[in-house]
Write a protein that holds these residues in place. Structure first.
Motif, short mmCIF file in Angstrom:
data_model
loop_
_atom_site.label_atom_id
_atom_site.label_comp_id
_atom_site.label_asym_id
_atom_site.label_seq_id
_atom_site.Cartn_x
_atom_site.Cartn_y
_atom_site.Cartn_z
N GLN A 8 -15.09 31.34 16.76
CA GLN A 8 -15.31 31.01 18.18
C GLN A 8 -14.92 29.55 18.44
O GLN A 8 -14.33 29.23 19.47
CB GLN A 8 -16.77 31.26 18.57
N HIS A 9 -15.26 28.67 17.51
CA HIS A 9 -14.90 27.26 17.67
C HIS A 9 -13.39 27.08 17.71
O HIS A 9 -12.86 26.30 18.51
CB HIS A 9 -15.50 26.42 16.54
N MET A 10 -12.67 27.80 16.87
CA MET A 10 -11.21 27.70 16.86
C MET A 10 -10.62 28.17 18.19
O MET A 10 -9.70 27.53 18.73
CB MET A 10 -10.65 28.52 15.70
N ILE A 11 -11.16 29.24 18.76
CA ILE A 11 -10.67 29.73 20.05
C ILE A 11 -10.98 28.71 21.15
O ILE A 11 -10.13 28.40 21.99
CB ILE A 11 -11.30 31.10 20.37
N ASP A 12 -12.20 28.18 21.14
CA ASP A 12 -12.58 27.19 22.16
C ASP A 12 -11.74 25.92 22.04
O ASP A 12 -11.36 25.32 23.05
CB ASP A 12 -14.06 26.84 22.03
N ALA A 13 -11.45 25.49 20.82
CA ALA A 13 -10.63 24.30 20.61
C ALA A 13 -9.20 24.55 21.12
O ALA A 13 -8.59 23.68 21.75
CB ALA A 13 -10.62 23.91 19.14
N TYR A 14 -8.67 25.73 20.87
CA TYR A 14 -7.34 26.08 21.36
C TYR A 14 -7.30 26.08 22.89
O TYR A 14 -6.38 25.52 23.50
CB TYR A 14 -6.93 27.46 20.82
N ARG A 15 -8.30 26.68 23.51
CA ARG A 15 -8.35 26.71 24.98
C ARG A 15 -8.46 25.29 25.54
O ARG A 15 -7.83 24.97 26.56
CB ARG A 15 -9.53 27.54 25.45
N ARG A 49 -5.78 23.27 28.06
CA ARG A 49 -6.21 22.74 29.36
C ARG A 49 -6.18 21.21 29.41
O ARG A 49 -6.46 20.62 30.44
CB ARG A 49 -7.63 23.20 29.67
N GLY A 50 -5.92 20.56 28.28
CA GLY A 50 -5.91 19.10 28.24
C GLY A 50 -7.30 18.50 28.19
O GLY A 50 -7.50 17.36 28.57
#
Length: 55
Positions: free
Chosen positions: A6-13, A17-18
């Motif tokens: 989940q952290h990897m997905i959130d970091a990617y998002r 988004r900058g």
């Protein structure tokens, strides 16, 4: 899905988004445990009542 995934997905998002990436999972766990312990220790002591007479 575990916390790391989940952290990897959130970091990617956030990157897309900058925005700043979220903190890694578990970073503040020890601080939270210490705060809970300190709160418990403070709350379990009997409070002294002041009479206002200096006694």
């Amino acid at each position: 899905m575990n916390a790391i995934e989940q952290h990897m997905i959130d970091a990617y998002r956030a990157l897309q988004r900058g925005e700043a990436p979220p903190p890694p999972p578990g970073r503040d766990d020890l601080a939270a445990l210490r705060a809970a312990r300190d709160h418990h220790l403070r709350g379990s002591r009997p409070r002294e009542e002041s009479t206002g007479c200096g006694q």
